[in-house]
Design an enzyme around this catalytic site. Structure first.
Site, short mmCIF file in Angstrom:
data_model
loop_
_atom_site.label_atom_id
_atom_site.label_comp_id
_atom_site.label_asym_id
_atom_site.label_seq_id
_atom_site.Cartn_x
_atom_site.Cartn_y
_atom_site.Cartn_z
N GLU A 131 6.38 10.23 22.12
CA GLU A 131 7.26 10.66 21.03
C GLU A 131 6.76 11.98 20.43
OE1 GLU A 131 6.95 8.22 17.47
OE2 GLU A 131 9.06 8.54 17.00
N LYS B 98 0.88 -1.17 0.00
CA LYS B 98 0.00 0.00 0.00
C LYS B 98 0.92 1.22 0.00
CE LYS B 98 -3.42 2.73 2.34
NZ LYS B 98 -2.62 3.86 2.78
N GLU C 67 6.38 -1.49 13.34
CA GLU C 67 7.41 -0.72 14.02
C GLU C 67 6.82 0.66 14.24
OE1 GLU C 67 11.16 0.64 12.10
OE2 GLU C 67 10.48 2.02 13.64
N GLY D 73 5.47 3.20 11.06
CA GLY D 73 4.75 4.48 11.13
C GLY D 73 4.33 4.79 12.54
N GLY E 211 -1.58 4.03 14.01
CA GLY E 211 -1.75 3.23 12.79
C GLY E 211 -1.34 1.79 13.01
N GLY E 212 -0.15 1.59 13.56
CA GLY E 212 0.38 0.23 13.75
C GLY E 212 -0.49 -0.59 14.68
N CYS F 147 12.89 7.02 13.37
CA CYS F 147 12.32 6.28 14.51
C CYS F 147 13.35 6.12 15.62
CB CYS F 147 11.81 4.93 14.04
SG CYS F 147 12.95 4.07 12.98
P1 NAP Z 1 0.89 6.70 9.74
O1 NAP Z 1 -0.18 7.70 9.97
O2 NAP Z 1 1.04 5.65 10.76
O3 NAP Z 1 0.60 6.04 8.30
C1 NAP Z 1 1.43 5.03 7.75
C2 NAP Z 1 0.61 4.16 6.80
O4 NAP Z 1 -0.33 3.40 7.56
C3 NAP Z 1 -0.21 4.95 5.79
O5 NAP Z 1 -0.27 4.20 4.59
C4 NAP Z 1 -1.57 5.00 6.42
O6 NAP Z 1 -2.61 5.04 5.48
C5 NAP Z 1 -1.65 3.68 7.14
N1 NAP Z 1 -2.51 3.81 8.32
C6 NAP Z 1 -2.27 4.61 9.39
N2 NAP Z 1 -3.26 4.49 10.29
C7 NAP Z 1 -4.12 3.61 9.76
C8 NAP Z 1 -5.35 3.07 10.22
N3 NAP Z 1 -5.87 3.41 11.39
N4 NAP Z 1 -5.99 2.21 9.43
C9 NAP Z 1 -5.49 1.84 8.23
N5 NAP Z 1 -4.33 2.32 7.74
C10 NAP Z 1 -3.66 3.18 8.50
O7 NAP Z 1 2.29 7.40 9.61
P2 NAP Z 1 2.77 8.70 8.79
O8 NAP Z 1 1.74 9.18 7.86
O9 NAP Z 1 4.05 8.29 8.23
O10 NAP Z 1 3.06 9.80 9.88
C11 NAP Z 1 2.18 10.15 10.92
C12 NAP Z 1 2.91 10.11 12.24
O11 NAP Z 1 3.48 8.81 12.42
C13 NAP Z 1 4.11 11.03 12.38
O12 NAP Z 1 3.76 12.32 12.72
C14 NAP Z 1 4.92 10.35 13.43
O13 NAP Z 1 4.46 10.70 14.70
C15 NAP Z 1 4.67 8.89 13.20
N6 NAP Z 1 5.75 8.17 12.48
C16 NAP Z 1 6.58 7.40 13.19
C17 NAP Z 1 7.59 6.71 12.56
C18 NAP Z 1 8.49 5.81 13.32
O14 NAP Z 1 9.38 5.24 12.71
N7 NAP Z 1 8.32 5.64 14.60
C19 NAP Z 1 7.77 6.80 11.19
C20 NAP Z 1 6.90 7.63 10.47
C21 NAP Z 1 5.90 8.29 11.14
P3 NAP Z 1 -3.47 6.36 5.28
O15 NAP Z 1 -2.53 7.38 4.73
O16 NAP Z 1 -4.49 5.91 4.34
O17 NAP Z 1 -4.02 6.71 6.63
#
Ligand code: NAP
Length: 492
Positions: A359, A150, A231, A207, A211-212, A268
């Site tokens: 975080e 995806k 992760e 991410g 989400g995770g 991360c």
């Molecule tokens: P994200 O919101 O977790 O999204 C990553 C992927 O997962 C996207 O394809 C998203 O799809 C999908 N997703 C997320 N929530 C979902 C849900 N509830 N149901 C289904 N699919 C879901 O991460 P991001 O867009 O990269 O960044 C947002 C925040 O994540 C950042 O501000 C940061 O705090 C954190 N982040 C952490 C790390 C790490 O390594 N720890 C890395 C990147 C980001 P959609 O776009 O369709 O929602």
């Protein structure tokens, strides 16, 4: 450029194809899988400057970083291909029969076999290395699984270009149709449909915690639960010990100013929490870190959503009782730029406020000033699972703080001494994973060829004749892989 979101029907078609392809691909030899992965690496290289340019435009990441990250992705594909062929990850075990034992012991042989179609969610902060042809995809192919990615909406065009490179490599390598698929889909419905589809057998994700954890819950709530290797967040605590601070507080501060702001803090492994005991050395560290941070320019973040989240989370942290702002970058931030920021609070404030444990994804770190070593130990006991933990310590510090150090070891996946957590080497001894909530399964890594094991399961063959055993388990060891035969590791 805009892409059509996959409908539920589209996803069902993709998953049916992936399921069919899996049953063909799982029979490919280790060499065929490895050659396919090497072909993908070549195609990525062949995408040339255009791919770098598109990725730069979509992510705001600089050219050097994009070139370096593509090289890392190519290295991952090639080195996991080599590991795939070497076969050590298969954990082949052979216990030969003892017919005259009472009761007789049968011949039993075990290896890992692929799980099935793997759904991979591209990460926003690594458009190459942890996205479409990134670590999860490479590991799944090495394990013998088909892959459905995806795309992350923040770099959809980059993802599309990389997907086309994989599809070309698959065609040129005579891989079955459906071995790889690439879907787009904003909102959560696409992700949910992929994770809950009956043909999905595992998920890789990098991410946010929200989400995770959601994907993990869906994976577990299915009629047939599946592993979701997510992760997620980590604040990567750094512990500053007294003698080290006395000797080199300013140098340590300069080192950490660089690590906190590397890639606008969007890693991360970013050190978001620094802990020391009140002392002259700790004050020198805080003062120097503040001075360094003021000089570092704000940088444009990956996308407006991540910028907004940074601004909000930073504001929340800075507004907590007992939190003081030490320094903010002197140059005013432009549109979507994250300003490097350092805060500080006493140990007591940290212990009483879970908000400070969260975080703040970006160039931010908070220094916790403990009143003594006992309070530092209490802070460790209050911390959740982390990808990494770092000690800045002399040999004497290590000898005098055994209890704290043992407690820190218990909460992290990578334990660092006198170094920085940013920069994750791709090698077999790397562990990139940690206790929950940093990941959903601390037993597995998402970096290094051991990550292949996430997408495989053990099977034992009992009483099979040599003729019908898989090549990996035949008496003559035709693949020349390392195996444990009657409790001895051998190639014979
Ligand atoms: P994200 O919101 O977790 O999204 C990553 C992927 O997962 C996207 O394809 C998203 O799809 C999908 N997703 C997320 N929530 C979902 C849900 N509830 N149901 C289904 N699919 C879901 O991460 P991001 O867009 O990269 O960044 C947002 C925040 O994540 C950042 O501000 C940061 O705090 C954190 N982040 C952490 C790390 C790490 O390594 N720890 C890395 C990147 C980001 P959609 O776009 O369709 O929602």
């Amino acid at each position: 450029m805009s892409y059509t979101d996959a409908s539920a029907e589209d996803i069902d078609i993709v998953m049916q194809q992936a399921w069919k392809a899996f049953h063909s691909y799982r029979k490919c030899s280790l060499k065929q899988r490895a050659d396919f992965m090497r072909a993908i690496a070549k195609e990525l290289e062949a995408c040339g400057d255009e791919l770098i340019q598109v990725a730069m435009n979509e992510t705001n990441l600089p050219e050097a970083r994009m070139r370096g990250e593509r090289a890392r992705t190519i290295f991952q594909l090639n080195s996991y291909a080599e590991a795939c062929e070497k076969g050590t990850w298969l954990e082949a075990r052979i216990d030969t029969a003892i017919p005259d034992k009472v009761p007789p012991k049968p011949d039993i042989r075990k290896i890992l076999i692929p799980l099935g179609p793997v759904v991979v969610f591209g990460a926003s902060n690594f458009p190459f290395a942890y996205s479409t042809a990134g670590g999860d995809t490479a590991c799944a192919f090495a394990a013998g699984c088909s892959v459905i990615v995806k795309a992350h909406a923040a770099h959809a065009q980059t993802s599309e270009m990389v997907a086309n490179a994989i599809l070309k490599a698959a065609k040129d390598s005579n891989m079955p149709d459906g071995i790889f698929a690439h879907v787009h889909g904003a909102g959560n419905e696409t992700g949910k449909a992929l994770v809950t589809h009956p043909h999905t057998k595992a998920v890789g994700f990098t991410g946010s915690y929200l989400g995770g954890k959601q994907l993990f819950d869906w994976g577990n709530q299915r009629k047939e639960p599946i592993p979701v290797f997510a992760e997620m967040g980590s604040v990567n605590p750094v512990f500053l010990f007294p003698e080290k601070l006395k000797q080199s507080a300013a140098d340590v501060a300069k080192l950490y100013a660089g690590s906190i702001t590397l890639g606008v803090g969007q890693f991360c492994t970013n050190p978001g929490l620094i802990i020391g005991v009140e002392s002259e050395g700790l004050q020198t560290f805080i003062d120097t870190l503040g001075e360094e941070i003021k000089k570092i320019n704000p940088g444009t973040m990956l996308h407006s959503g991540i910028f907004k989240s940074y601004v909000e989370k930073r504001a929340t942290a800075l507004s907590q009782e007992g939190v003081d702002t030490v320094a903010v970058a002197e140059t005013a931030p432009q549109l979507n730029q994250g300003a490097p920021t350092i805060a500080t609070a006493k140990g007591e404030a940290f212990l009483n406020n879970p908000v400070l444990h969260q975080e703040v994804f970006g160039p931010y770190s908070i220094v916790i000033r403990c009143k003594d070593a006992t309070e530092m130990l209490a802070v460790v006991h209050n911390l959740e699972g982390q990808l990494t933990a770092t000690l800045m310590a002399t040999d004497n510090d290590i000898n005098y703080h055994e209890e704290i150090i043992e407690a820190v070891k218990n909460i992290c996946g990578r334990f660092i001494l006198n170094n920085v957590p940013t920069g994750v080497e791709v090698c077999l001894s790397m562990h990139h994973g940690g206790p929950f909530p940093s990941t959903t399964d601390s037993r597995f890594t998402s970096v290094g060829a051991d990550g292949i094991k996430r997408f495989a399961r053990p099977i034992s063959f009992q009483n099979w004749s040599n003729e019908f055993l898989p090549a990996e388990l035949k008496n003559e060891n035709p693949l020349g892989i390392w195996r444990t035969v009657d409790n001895e590791l051998t190639k014979s």
